[in-house]
Scaffold this motif. Structure first.
Motif, short mmCIF file in Angstrom:
data_model
loop_
_atom_site.label_atom_id
_atom_site.label_comp_id
_atom_site.label_asym_id
_atom_site.label_seq_id
_atom_site.Cartn_x
_atom_site.Cartn_y
_atom_site.Cartn_z
N ILE A 17 -1.19 8.71 -7.21
CA ILE A 17 -1.04 9.87 -6.33
C ILE A 17 0.36 10.46 -6.47
O ILE A 17 0.53 11.66 -6.71
CB ILE A 17 -1.31 9.46 -4.87
CG1 ILE A 17 -2.74 8.94 -4.72
CG2 ILE A 17 -1.09 10.65 -3.94
CD1 ILE A 17 -3.05 8.40 -3.34
N GLY A 18 1.38 9.61 -6.30
CA GLY A 18 2.76 10.09 -6.39
C GLY A 18 3.09 10.64 -7.76
O GLY A 18 3.77 11.68 -7.89
N GLY A 56 6.04 0.57 -10.02
CA GLY A 56 5.82 0.33 -8.60
C GLY A 56 6.30 -1.04 -8.17
O GLY A 56 6.95 -1.19 -7.13
N GLN A 59 6.97 12.40 -3.88
CA GLN A 59 7.01 10.96 -3.60
C GLN A 59 7.76 10.66 -2.31
O GLN A 59 7.37 9.76 -1.55
CB GLN A 59 7.65 10.23 -4.79
CG GLN A 59 6.78 10.29 -6.04
CD GLN A 59 7.48 9.76 -7.27
OE1 GLN A 59 8.63 10.10 -7.52
NE2 GLN A 59 6.80 8.93 -8.05
N LEU A 117 0.83 -1.20 0.00
CA LEU A 117 0.00 0.00 0.00
C LEU A 117 0.87 1.26 0.00
O LEU A 117 0.59 2.22 -0.73
CB LEU A 117 -0.92 0.00 1.23
CG LEU A 117 -1.84 1.21 1.39
CD1 LEU A 117 -2.83 1.31 0.23
CD2 LEU A 117 -2.58 1.15 2.72
N MET A 118 1.92 1.24 0.80
CA MET A 118 2.81 2.39 0.88
C MET A 118 3.46 2.68 -0.47
O MET A 118 3.48 3.83 -0.93
CB MET A 118 3.88 2.14 1.95
CG MET A 118 4.89 3.26 2.11
SD MET A 118 6.01 3.01 3.51
CE MET A 118 6.99 1.63 2.90
N GLY A 165 2.28 5.14 -7.48
CA GLY A 165 1.09 5.00 -8.29
C GLY A 165 0.52 6.35 -8.70
O GLY A 165 1.24 7.35 -8.82
N ILE A 177 5.42 11.46 0.56
CA ILE A 177 4.42 10.39 0.73
C ILE A 177 5.03 9.20 1.45
O ILE A 177 4.43 8.62 2.37
CB ILE A 177 3.84 9.97 -0.64
CG1 ILE A 177 3.03 11.10 -1.26
CG2 ILE A 177 2.97 8.72 -0.49
CD1 ILE A 177 2.59 10.83 -2.69
N PHE A 180 3.89 7.67 5.31
CA PHE A 180 3.52 6.32 5.70
C PHE A 180 4.43 5.79 6.81
O PHE A 180 3.97 5.17 7.77
CB PHE A 180 3.56 5.38 4.49
CG PHE A 180 2.31 5.40 3.66
CD1 PHE A 180 1.21 4.64 4.02
CD2 PHE A 180 2.22 6.19 2.53
CE1 PHE A 180 0.05 4.66 3.26
CE2 PHE A 180 1.07 6.22 1.76
CZ PHE A 180 -0.02 5.45 2.13
N TRP A 203 2.49 1.59 -3.46
CA TRP A 203 1.50 1.88 -4.50
C TRP A 203 1.11 3.36 -4.46
O TRP A 203 1.00 4.01 -5.51
CB TRP A 203 0.26 1.02 -4.31
CG TRP A 203 -0.76 1.24 -5.39
CD1 TRP A 203 -0.82 0.68 -6.63
CD2 TRP A 203 -1.90 2.13 -5.31
NE1 TRP A 203 -1.90 1.15 -7.34
CE2 TRP A 203 -2.58 2.05 -6.56
CE3 TRP A 203 -2.41 2.97 -4.33
CZ2 TRP A 203 -3.73 2.77 -6.82
CZ3 TRP A 203 -3.55 3.71 -4.60
CH2 TRP A 203 -4.20 3.59 -5.84
N CYS A 204 0.91 3.90 -3.26
CA CYS A 204 0.58 5.32 -3.15
C CYS A 204 1.77 6.19 -3.55
O CYS A 204 1.59 7.26 -4.15
CB CYS A 204 0.16 5.64 -1.72
SG CYS A 204 -1.43 4.94 -1.22
N THR A 205 2.98 5.74 -3.22
CA THR A 205 4.17 6.54 -3.52
C THR A 205 4.43 6.62 -5.01
O THR A 205 4.74 7.69 -5.55
CB THR A 205 5.40 5.96 -2.79
OG1 THR A 205 5.14 5.93 -1.39
CG2 THR A 205 6.63 6.80 -3.07
#
Length: 674
Positions: free
Chosen positions: A308-309, A458, A362, A299-300, A306, A365, A369, A302-304
């Motif tokens: 969002i990042g 990712g 990134q 999850l960390m 994906g 983010i 996390f 993917w957000c970094t």
């Protein structure tokens, strides 16, 4: 305004000390190092009711016994003349353990206030605390607070500014040792020591504290005084019927703590499982623990990396490339600046720094996390989860704590290993920590993975983090069979209560990390970018280079490039980038941006890298970047913590050789199938 006060916040690890410090000082704080010591010194300034207060956040400690670097620093500071008072933060949900340090602080005789933290957790457990009774027993003001919610902060500030007082009782523990401490303190009165702290000095001498006795030697304690204190200690031991002098004092302290808790605490008659206990049944489950940890890591990342990042990174890049850089270039052109200077500023400095800063979102983010996982108390559980695995390479789960910190920055992670008691464990942990992917490597991963792997970047970055852990395990096996053959020490680690992280604390932590990154980009990376641009545009004879290949960098890169050809990347630009990465890992990106003439445009640089690397050679490059020796800051810290250049150069050579072999195996074996 009255004279400024200096107050130290002192408490156990995980007692809410950092949250309280952030709540009191906000952004008005400074982070440096203690003089001559690589341990953070946080200071903040506040003004309350006309009183200026400097607040110093001491490292989290369990006692004032000088066993760790943190305890040594705390003890030296509280015994110094620059301190006006103590703010002791106590975890009300774990008061028995916390009060051991509190009683030692009371013996110092300094003005003091006890902040009873996590009161919301206490109420949730059905515990009732009589704070007036607690204050009466301890002899100092006790203020119940919730730093996360800001509860009772005004009363605490009143206490710090006006109501802080010296303890009413000296010392508060009475079972057989109070009289001995008072007699020993009377003996010490002629010595040049702070008189209010004599009970603390006496207690430490009676328990045989070697550091305290060494201090007495430095101030030339008379022999007859030494003999009298030893006689008092012998009588104290005989009365307690114990052979260990330190245990006599510890028993007395815990006996008094038991009395205090019995008088001031009322627990529910029926124990109800706490939220922490219920969560731990799931996240520490022998089957589900590792999958849950893997999910959080996925999850960390993917957000970094994906949507969002990528969105935030593209926005930062647009700001730099299409607004800031053109505005500066147009301004310099309008001022009739020479072309070479425009190139140095826009293509060299801004291009290099901008190439790194475009990855700032990134990195923020990622640290968000990590901050949340740490503040909730989950990262401490990961150490227990990893203990079984680490035991197989001769380490304990305690080693995983600095390794976890290594995902943020290698330098403080190496320093964190100093709390380990076993010297072999400590040195081995220091040598393995650089295999964890620090935040400075993230821009390199993001750049190359984004250029070569597109939507799968990712997964590629996650594989690098996993590979770093696996290589650390392999390196541990090698080191345990060769250099470190001692048996690992036992594993004891406190599991903090699960807590919701405060929004303010998380934002401040993110801002601190972002500020550190921006500072490095604005200083070190800026300087490196300028130097790289100059070396790229001039020949060894200092003539203007007609092409990059004949420049100073081109000559250096051409000389070392053959070394990396078995790894799949033989261009001189990549070789030079890896060299500058020894100064700071982020410099790999800024160097490539300058050498390939991308001017900080990461989209342009990504396109250029797509023509230089194949996916296999690019992945080999990333593996080498992941594993080779850390930056100069971390290298210097390793030298300091391991005790000499021999260890530091040995660790750097070991890491670089493993990096070379791993990257070569990946490229050569991969070439057979791709």
């Amino acid at each position: 305004m009255s004279r400024k006060k200096t107050i130290a916040i002192i408490g156990n690890p995980n007692s809410g000390k950092t949250t309280l410090f952030n709540r009191l000082t906000g952004s008005n704080q400074h982070v440096g190092n203690w003089p001559g010591v690589t341990v953070d010194r946080k200071t903040g300034h506040i003004c309350h009711d006309g009183v200026g207060i400097d607040i110093v956040d001491l490292p989290g400690i369990y006692s004032l016994s000088p066993y760790t670097q943190e305890e040594i620093i705390a003890r030296e500071f509280v015994l110094s003349d620059e301190l006006d008072g103590i703010l002791n933060i106590v975890d009300a949900a774990n008061i028995e353990r916390n009060l051991y340090l509190t009683l030692q602080l009371i013996a110092l005789g300094l003005p003091m206030v006890v902040a009873l933290g996590f009161m919301d957790d206490v109420r949730a457990q059905g515990i009732e605390i009589d704070c007036d009774m607690l204050s009466e027993r301890l002899g100092v003001p006790v203020v119940p607070i919730s730093a996360k919610k800001g509860e009772n902060m005004h009363n605490l500030l009143d206490g710090l500014a006006h109501n802080m007082r010296a303890p009413d009782k000296q010392p508060p523990y009475l079972h057989g040792v109070g009289a001995a401490i008072r007699r020993a303190a009377e003996q010490l009165q002629p010595l040049p020591l702070r008189q209010c702290s004599l009970p603390f000095y006496a207690a430490k001498l009676l328990e045989g504290d070697s550091a305290m006795w060494a201090q007495m030697d430095r101030i030339h304690m008379p022999q007859n005084m030494r003999e009298e204190i030893n006689s008092i200690a012998a009588g104290m031991q005989s009365h307690a019927n114990l052979t260990d002098k330190e245990m006599v004092l510890a028993d007395a302290l815990y006996d008094y703590i038991e009395e205090v808790v019995r008088a001031a605490y009322q627990r529910p008659k029926v124990h109800k499982a706490t939220i922490t206990e219920r969560i731990d049944k799931i996240v520490l489950h022998r089957v589900w623990a590792l999958p849950i940890f893997a999910f959080f890591m996925f999850l960390m990342f993917w957000c970094t990396f994906g949507p969002i990042g990528s969105l935030l990174g593209n926005g930062m890049e647009y700001l730099i490339q299409h607004i800031i850089s053109p505005a500066i270039r147009n301004g310099l052109t309008a001022a009739h600046t020479q072309d070479w200077l425009i190139g140095l500023i826009c293509d060299g400095a801004i291009g290099g720094v901008g190439g790194v800063l475009s990855f700032l979102p990134q990195i923020v983010i990622l640290f968000f996390f990590l901050s949340v996982l740490e503040d909730t108390g989950y990262l401490a559980r990961v150490a227990f989860i990893m203990d079984t695995l680490l035991r197989r390479i001769g380490l304990s789960g305690k080693s995983f704590v600095p390794m976890l910190m290594g995902f943020g920055c290698t330098t403080p992670a190496v320093m964190a290993a100093r709390t380990m008691e076993n010297d072999a464990d400590r040195r081995m942990t220091i040598m393995l920590t650089p295999f964890m992917s620090c935040g400075a490597k993230l821009p390199v991963y993001a750049l190359v993975a984004g250029a070569l792997f597109g939507a799968h970047q990712g997964l590629v970055v996650i594989s690098l983090y996993v590979l770093g852990i696996l290589m650390g395990i392999l390196a541990g096996f090698i080191l345990k069979k060769t250099i470190f053959k001692e048996v690992s020490s036992g594993f004891v680690l406190e599991l903090p209560t699960y807590r919701l992280p405060s929004f303010k604390g998380t934002v401040l932590n993110m801002w601190q990390k972002a500020k550190d990154f921006i500072t490095r980009a604005g200083t070190l990376i800026f300087l490196m970018s300028v130097v790289i641009w100059l070396l790229q545009n001039f020949t060894p004879s200092l003539a203007v280079a007609q092409n990059a290949g004949e420049s100073i960098l081109g000559v250096i890169g051409t000389f070392i490039a053959p070394i990396f050809r078995p790894l799949g990347f033989g261009q001189w630009q990549e070789s030079v980038s890896l060299l500058t990465g020894l100064v700071a890992k982020e410099a790999v990106v800024s160097t490539m941006s300058v050498l390939y003439g991308a001017g900080g445009d990461s989209a342009m640089l990504s396109g250029l890298l797509g023509t230089v690397f194949t996916p296999l050679s690019g992945y080999s490059f990333l593996v080498f970047t992941l594993l080779y020796m850390p930056c100069m800051s971390a290298f210097a810290t390793i030298k300091r913590e391991m005790g000499g250049w021999r260890w530091a150069f040995g660790a750097a050579a070991f890491q670089t050789v493993l990096a070379y072999l791993a990257a070569m195996v990946i490229y050569q074996v991969g070439s057979l199938f791709l």
